[in-house]
Design a protein around this motif. Structure first.
Motif, PDB file in Angstrom:
ATOM      1  N   SER A 110      15.229 -23.482  43.757  1.00 22.76           N
ATOM      2  CA  SER A 110      16.163 -23.115  42.811  1.00 22.76           C
ATOM      3  C   SER A 110      17.181 -24.201  42.180  1.00 22.76           C
ATOM      4  N   GLN A 111      16.667 -25.451  42.405  1.00 22.30           N
ATOM      5  CA  GLN A 111      17.390 -26.776  41.984  1.00 22.30           C
ATOM      6  C   GLN A 111      17.714 -26.629  40.911  1.00 22.30           C
ATOM      7  N   ARG A 112      17.043 -25.990  39.821  1.00 21.20           N
ATOM      8  CA  ARG A 112      17.534 -26.114  38.234  1.00 21.20           C
ATOM      9  C   ARG A 112      18.692 -25.017  38.024  1.00 21.20           C
ATOM     10  N   ASP A 113      18.891 -24.148  38.993  1.00 19.53           N
ATOM     11  CA  ASP A 113      19.876 -23.072  38.740  1.00 19.53           C
ATOM     12  C   ASP A 113      21.169 -23.179  39.920  1.00 19.53           C
ATOM     13  N   LEU A 114      21.136 -24.150  40.414  1.00 22.77           N
ATOM     14  CA  LEU A 114      22.201 -24.274  41.422  1.00 22.77           C
ATOM     15  C   LEU A 114      23.974 -24.037  40.963  1.00 22.77           C
ATOM     16  N   ARG A 115      24.524 -23.603  41.643  1.00 25.96           N
ATOM     17  CA  ARG A 115      25.933 -23.334  41.296  1.00 25.96           C
ATOM     18  C   ARG A 115      26.916 -24.442  42.257  1.00 25.96           C
ATOM     19  N   PHE A 116      27.852 -25.222  41.634  1.00 24.75           N
ATOM     20  CA  PHE A 116      28.599 -25.882  42.303  1.00 24.75           C
ATOM     21  C   PHE A 116      30.014 -25.404  42.236  1.00 24.75           C
ATOM     22  N   GLY A 117      30.728 -25.714  43.355  1.00 18.80           N
ATOM     23  CA  GLY A 117      32.168 -25.451  43.505  1.00 18.80           C
ATOM     24  C   GLY A 117      32.744 -26.597  44.418  1.00 18.80           C
ATOM     25  N   TYR A 118      34.044 -26.258  44.390  1.00 21.20           N
ATOM     26  CA  TYR A 118      34.764 -27.177  45.257  1.00 21.20           C
ATOM     27  C   TYR A 118      36.259 -26.555  45.832  1.00 21.20           C
ATOM     28  N   LYS A 119      36.888 -27.271  46.770  1.00 19.11           N
ATOM     29  CA  LYS A 119      38.064 -26.640  47.524  1.00 19.11           C
ATOM     30  C   LYS A 119      38.625 -28.144  47.504  1.00 19.11           C
ATOM     31  N   ILE A 120      39.919 -27.984  47.539  1.00 19.36           N
ATOM     32  CA  ILE A 120      40.963 -28.905  47.598  1.00 19.36           C
ATOM     33  C   ILE A 120      41.630 -28.991  49.096  1.00 19.36           C
ATOM     34  N   GLU A 121      41.159 -30.148  49.756  1.00 20.35           N
ATOM     35  CA  GLU A 121      42.204 -30.030  51.231  1.00 20.35           C
ATOM     36  C   GLU A 121      43.284 -31.116  51.050  1.00 20.35           C
ATOM     37  N   TYR A 122      44.479 -30.691  51.090  1.00 18.06           N
ATOM     38  CA  TYR A 122      45.671 -31.513  51.045  1.00 18.06           C
ATOM     39  C   TYR A 122      46.598 -30.830  51.677  1.00 18.06           C
ATOM     40  N   GLU A 123      47.438 -31.674  52.405  1.00 14.78           N
ATOM     41  CA  GLU A 123      48.693 -31.310  53.258  1.00 14.78           C
ATOM     42  C   GLU A 123      49.896 -30.594  52.312  1.00 14.78           C
ATOM     43  N   GLY A 124      50.030 -29.279  52.594  1.00 15.61           N
ATOM     44  CA  GLY A 124      51.176 -28.637  52.093  1.00 15.61           C
ATOM     45  C   GLY A 124      50.605 -27.525  50.859  1.00 15.61           C
ATOM     46  N   LEU A 125      49.154 -28.065  50.366  1.00 16.67           N
ATOM     47  CA  LEU A 125      48.814 -27.181  49.242  1.00 16.67           C
ATOM     48  C   LEU A 125      48.622 -25.515  49.522  1.00 16.67           C
ATOM     49  N   GLU A 126      47.948 -25.214  50.833  1.00 24.31           N
ATOM     50  CA  GLU A 126      47.728 -23.922  50.927  1.00 24.31           C
ATOM     51  C   GLU A 126      49.143 -23.143  51.092  1.00 24.31           C
ATOM     52  N   GLU A 127      50.229 -24.012  51.733  1.00 21.53           N
ATOM     53  CA  GLU A 127      51.516 -23.394  51.759  1.00 21.53           C
ATOM     54  C   GLU A 127      51.923 -22.955  50.292  1.00 21.53           C
ATOM     55  N   SER A 128      51.967 -23.815  49.377  1.00 21.02           N
ATOM     56  CA  SER A 128      52.337 -23.704  48.069  1.00 21.02           C
ATOM     57  C   SER A 128      51.388 -22.606  47.096  1.00 21.02           C
ATOM     58  N   GLN A 129      50.239 -22.798  47.354  1.00 17.71           N
ATOM     59  CA  GLN A 129      49.216 -22.113  46.379  1.00 17.71           C
ATOM     60  C   GLN A 129      48.450 -21.112  47.048  1.00 17.71           C
ATOM     61  N   GLY A 130      48.476 -20.753  48.336  1.00 16.37           N
ATOM     62  CA  GLY A 130      47.824 -19.931  49.364  1.00 16.37           C
ATOM     63  C   GLY A 130      46.384 -20.278  49.785  1.00 16.37           C
ATOM     64  N   LYS A 131      45.746 -19.712  50.529  1.00 15.82           N
ATOM     65  CA  LYS A 131      44.610 -20.086  51.145  1.00 15.82           C
ATOM     66  C   LYS A 131      43.406 -20.599  50.041  1.00 15.82           C
ATOM     67  N   GLN A 132      42.822 -21.655  49.994  1.00 15.97           N
ATOM     68  CA  GLN A 132      42.027 -22.177  49.143  1.00 15.97           C
ATOM     69  C   GLN A 132      40.657 -21.457  49.328  1.00 15.97           C
ATOM     70  N   SER A 133      40.055 -20.891  48.253  1.00 13.04           N
ATOM     71  CA  SER A 133      38.611 -20.535  48.118  1.00 13.04           C
ATOM     72  C   SER A 133      37.841 -21.452  47.265  1.00 13.04           C
ATOM     73  N   ILE A 134      36.544 -21.486  47.410  1.00 13.57           N
ATOM     74  CA  ILE A 134      35.719 -22.192  46.651  1.00 13.57           C
ATOM     75  C   ILE A 134      35.751 -22.074  44.904  1.00 13.57           C
ATOM     76  N   GLU A 135      36.297 -22.943  44.446  1.00 12.88           N
ATOM     77  CA  GLU A 135      36.479 -22.807  42.726  1.00 12.88           C
ATOM     78  C   GLU A 135      34.966 -23.324  42.271  1.00 12.88           C
ATOM     79  N   VAL A 136      34.457 -22.272  41.852  1.00  6.22           N
ATOM     80  CA  VAL A 136      33.277 -22.449  40.815  1.00  6.22           C
ATOM     81  C   VAL A 136      33.552 -23.262  39.759  1.00  6.22           C
ATOM     82  N   ILE A 137      32.753 -24.305  39.605  1.00  9.86           N
ATOM     83  CA  ILE A 137      32.839 -25.085  38.144  1.00  9.86           C
ATOM     84  C   ILE A 137      31.381 -24.977  37.510  1.00  9.86           C
ATOM     85  N   THR A 138      31.487 -25.081  36.228  1.00  9.94           N
ATOM     86  CA  THR A 138      30.224 -24.991  35.460  1.00  9.94           C
ATOM     87  C   THR A 138      30.386 -26.094  34.280  1.00  9.94           C
TER      88      THR A 138
END
Length: 157
Positions: A110-138
């Protein structure tokens, strides 16, 4: 347009998933962007790289972190756009996909159809924005609204 703030190399396959924590880059207190890949058939995300933010990216993430209300959504959109532009520009996606299928042979079909996503790891980010889930990017996220408007009216072709 085309802010490039995440630097990565794709000349070697990444480590197996169980080693990803041991292979994370030294962030020196900067945000770390953890990149993931998924096949369209599976509901499982595979880690495929980590990138340390530069100063511009850090200022965007700091702005998002400090601005959970108000302009936070716009800033997050800029972050998404920059990550997408970095991943999908030039040969980046092709080189990364080749390394991903070396690392995860099950994804080769399925290499032609792969989906990509990311999460940011940063001190204090989850406290201000909530638990991070994978953000799909297109690929279309790499364009800003001005680019989409130009394309819609065939300006600047």
């Amino acid at each position: 347009r085309g802010t490039l703030f995440i630097h990565f190399t794709t000349d070697q396959p990444g480590p197996p998933p169980f080693q990803m924590d041991q292979m994370k880059p030294d962030s020196a207190g900067k945000p770390v962007f953890n990149l993931f890949v998924q096949s369209p058939r599976a509901n499982m995300w595979y880690p495929c790289g980590s990138f340390v933010a530069d100063e511009r990216a850090q200022s965007l993430v700091d702005g998002w972190k400090a601005n959970s209300m108000g302009m936070g959504g716009m800033i997050k959109g800029q972050i998404d756009r920059a990550v997408a532009a970095t991943l999908f520009q030039g040969e980046s996606k092709k080189a990364m996909t080749q390394n991903i299928v070396k690392q995860y042979p099950a994804l080769k079909a399925s290499q032609r159809d792969l989906r990509f996503g990311y999460k940011i790891e940063y001190e204090g980010l989850e406290e201000s924005q909530g638990k991070q889930s994978i953000e799909v990017i297109t690929e279309d996220m790499a364009e800003g609204w001005q680019d989409k408007l130009r394309s819609a009216f065939n300006f600047g072709a």
